[in-house]
Design an enzyme around this catalytic site. Sequence first.
Site, short mmCIF file in Angstrom:
data_model
loop_
_atom_site.label_atom_id
_atom_site.label_comp_id
_atom_site.label_asym_id
_atom_site.label_seq_id
_atom_site.Cartn_x
_atom_site.Cartn_y
_atom_site.Cartn_z
N HIS A 130 -9.81 0.52 -0.74
CA HIS A 130 -9.66 1.39 0.68
C HIS A 130 -10.99 1.10 1.52
O HIS A 130 -12.43 1.48 0.45
CB HIS A 130 -9.07 2.65 0.34
CG HIS A 130 -8.10 3.13 -0.12
ND1 HIS A 130 -7.31 3.27 -1.51
CD2 HIS A 130 -7.06 4.15 0.82
CE1 HIS A 130 -5.79 3.36 -1.32
NE2 HIS A 130 -6.48 3.57 -0.29
N GLY A 138 -9.75 7.49 -2.37
CA GLY A 138 -10.04 9.28 -1.74
C GLY A 138 -10.88 9.70 -0.77
O GLY A 138 -11.71 8.45 0.16
N ASP A 185 1.59 3.62 3.35
CA ASP A 185 0.68 4.94 2.38
C ASP A 185 0.81 5.56 1.61
O ASP A 185 0.99 5.85 0.46
CB ASP A 185 -0.12 5.68 3.66
CG ASP A 185 -1.37 6.10 3.10
OD1 ASP A 185 -2.07 5.40 1.84
OD2 ASP A 185 -2.82 6.16 4.25
N HIS A 222 1.03 5.44 -2.19
CA HIS A 222 0.78 6.01 -3.19
C HIS A 222 1.74 6.25 -4.27
O HIS A 222 2.33 7.49 -2.89
CB HIS A 222 -0.22 6.82 -2.73
CG HIS A 222 -2.15 6.22 -2.43
ND1 HIS A 222 -2.68 5.88 -3.05
CD2 HIS A 222 -2.08 5.63 -1.15
CE1 HIS A 222 -3.79 5.94 -2.37
NE2 HIS A 222 -3.13 5.35 -0.97
N HIS A 261 1.22 -0.90 -0.25
CA HIS A 261 0.06 -0.06 0.48
C HIS A 261 0.57 0.68 -0.26
O HIS A 261 1.06 1.51 1.30
CB HIS A 261 -1.14 -0.02 0.94
CG HIS A 261 -1.93 1.22 1.74
ND1 HIS A 261 -3.48 0.92 1.19
CD2 HIS A 261 -1.99 2.27 0.59
CE1 HIS A 261 -3.99 1.53 0.99
NE2 HIS A 261 -3.51 2.48 1.24
N GLU A 289 -10.94 3.15 7.00
CA GLU A 289 -10.28 4.41 7.82
C GLU A 289 -11.10 4.89 8.28
O GLU A 289 -11.16 5.61 9.69
CB GLU A 289 -8.89 4.72 6.72
CG GLU A 289 -8.31 5.56 6.97
CD GLU A 289 -7.12 6.54 6.01
OE1 GLU A 289 -5.70 6.67 6.80
OE2 GLU A 289 -7.43 5.88 4.76
N ASP A 334 1.28 8.90 -6.25
CA ASP A 334 1.31 10.51 -5.43
C ASP A 334 1.23 10.59 -4.00
O ASP A 334 1.90 12.25 -4.15
CB ASP A 334 0.61 11.63 -6.39
CG ASP A 334 -0.97 10.72 -5.54
OD1 ASP A 334 -0.73 9.05 -4.95
OD2 ASP A 334 -2.48 10.69 -5.78
#
Length: 372
Positions: A214, A187, A312, A28, A26, A217, A30
């Site tokens: 996702h 998102g 993350d 990202h 996991h 959370e 970006d």
Amino acid sequence: MSTPETPTETAPTPEQVRRLPKVSLHDHLDGGLRPSTIVEIAAANGHALPTTDPEELGVWFRDAADSGSLVRYLETFDHTIAVMQDAESLARVATEAVLDLATDGVVYGELRYAPEQHLQRGLSLDEVVVAVEEGMRRGEQLAAQAGTPIRVGTLVTAMRHADRGLEIAELALRHRDAGVVGFDIAGAEIGFPPSNHLAAFDRLHAENFPVTIHAGEAFGLPSIADALHTCGAERIGHGVRIVEDIEFGEGRDRFGMPAATLGRLATWVRDRGIVLELCPSSNVQTGAATSVAEHPITALKDLGFSISVNTDNRLMSGTSLSREFSLLVDEAGWDLADVERATITALSASFLPFPDRLALASDVIRPAYAPA
């Protein structure tokens, strides 16, 4: 005789953890840019930054993300996404991400990103994916030349608040033989359940394509149940709030597990070995956990849940996978066996073909953790 690469003490040191082979599920794309790269690309395309000093910018990202709010945390991506809007920049960011993971001892990683967020300068969805995959393969080549081999797969992500899930699913399928290994949605969770994209998941399942979602959370148990039972997720991104379906007691049972009563959803997740992609530092930043020491990951591990450790967003959390493991060692009492178990769990749940997983486990991971 022990070597720095083969720790023999119960609690490995940070340097030993860095040298150990690790698996990242996991991460990202970006959320892991180098601050110096952001500064250089922003200067070239005219994007204004809070500061143009790379060191200060790195601190700004960490401070801005350390707010206790997932919504505020996601706002930091305005700057990273702004410098990922052309093919050259996308390829550069991808290459550097692979190299940074390899330097940290990651031997297999899955990097995820949302192609729909990179169309501001005229790229098509397919052109975005091609640029990222070119950067990934270049990163693998450079890492191998540097003596830190790594293999990377891409997770194509749809934004859950948008209405392009099926389109992005089709995009992932078009590139499944060129490096894209799975699909995700990401998102803001609240108000945007995974089942809003049910057509996308139905299409992916029909094509036997892996899915992680996702969930759990910013929103709790209904998000996890929807991802699993309605949308057919094979893994859960985060899932930290599964702990809301567990009532803890005092002491431990005869098997050494914490005394606890699991609800039906928690029982389902544990007993079926559904892997949770837990991200300790990030969860603390977004308010899903109070501290690494008190993060549910340790209790879930001790209760027999299938957990993996992840970063993350390395930039926003100022972290690496080695740092996440070291924090768990220092603050939550993890030992070498815990690190190995989480690593093997992550590899087993990865979207690599089984023979490749077996080879990595047998040839790379197990030998590194074995006593000298």
